[in-house]
Enzyme design. Structure first.
Site, PDB file in Angstrom:
ATOM      1  N   SER A 141       5.694  63.030  50.689  1.00 44.17           N
ATOM      2  CA  SER A 141       6.621  62.009  50.188  1.00 44.17           C
ATOM      3  C   SER A 141       7.015  60.975  51.242  1.00 44.17           C
ATOM      4  CB  SER A 141       7.885  62.666  49.626  1.00 44.17           C
ATOM      5  OG  SER A 141       8.690  63.179  50.668  1.00 44.17           O
ATOM      6  N   LYS A 178      14.065  62.347  53.974  1.00 44.24           N
ATOM      7  CA  LYS A 178      13.941  61.122  53.187  1.00 44.24           C
ATOM      8  C   LYS A 178      14.607  59.974  53.949  1.00 44.24           C
ATOM      9  CE  LYS A 178      12.222  62.787  49.214  1.00 44.24           C
ATOM     10  NZ  LYS A 178      11.865  64.131  49.727  1.00 44.24           N
TER      11      LYS A 178
END
Length: 230
Positions: A141, A178
């Site tokens: 990701s 993230k």
């Protein structure tokens, strides 16, 4: 540094990739580690006899051959003919150990010992007075910013972040990596891969650290198998 055992070419060492890329043998890497340990303890480079004593060799010729090979590979340099004529070409980086975290359960101190998978040796300049830790990552990701499967993220402990920071967050009992984004008073954890969806920061998702560095094993050995960023 004393008190931290760091085998040569170990993934947890901040100089492992330098030694690997230099193409050193295991014996040559051990010699470099000896030179670095002496330098980190404030000492000068060893003499040929001191190298022999450390490694249990009877002949200074053996030590000389190894040191000359390290000069050819650019890891050591030689100046003059004095007893301590061999020295590191690059001064050692001051280093320290930080815990590698697996799960990040709610209701426990972030750096509680029961959460540790092991230790990683990182540059001391990465440390924070508030505490520092590392997490191994799996998934894809964050490939858009060069964070790939198998990397080790080093972070300073923090429950806040600035817009745009790469953070380590707790989602349930797991950790995720993230980019932090705040828009119109709404906080989200943004992936850097369009195949993944943002994560809303709520009572079940909390920031626990801000990334300060990344370490990569070119041999692709993973750390922190339970930790995902995908």
């Amino acid at each position: 540094m004393r008190g931290i055992e760091r085998p040569a070419l170990d993934y947890h060492s901040n100089e492992w990739y330098v030694l690997a890329m230099a193409g050193l043998t295991a014996q040559q890497a051990a010699i470099v580690r000896f030179f670095r340990d002496l330098a980190e303890d404030g000492g000068g480079p060893p003499t040929l006899r001191e190298v022999c004593t450390h490694f249990g060799w009877s002949s200074t010729g053996t030590a000389r051959d190894h040191l000359r090979a390290l000069v050819r590979k650019g890891v050591l340099r030689r100046s003059g003919r004095q007893a301590r004529c061999y020295a590191l070409t690059t001064p050692p980086v001051a280093a320290a150990a930080v815990p590698v975290l697996g799960r990040v359960p709610a209701g426990q101190p972030l750096l509680a010992e029961e959460n540790h998978l092991g230790e990683a040796t990182v540059p001391r300049s990465w440390l924070s007075p508030q505490g520092s830790f590392a997490v191994g990552v799996t998934g894809d990701s964050m490939t858009g910013v060069g964070i790939v499967d198998g990397d080790l993220i080093v972070a300073r402990a923090s429950d806040t972040a600035r817009d745009g920071d790469i953070v380590v967050a707790r989602c349930g009992d797991a950790a995720t990596v993230k980019r932090f984004e705040r828009r119109a008073g709404r906080a989200r954890l943004m992936p850097e891969n369009p195949a993944h969806e943002p994560v809303i920061v709520d009572e079940d998702t909390r920031i626990v650290g801000v990334a300060v560095g990344l370490m990569r094993d070119l041999r692709r050995r993973k750390l922190g198998e339970e930790v995902k960023h995908g």
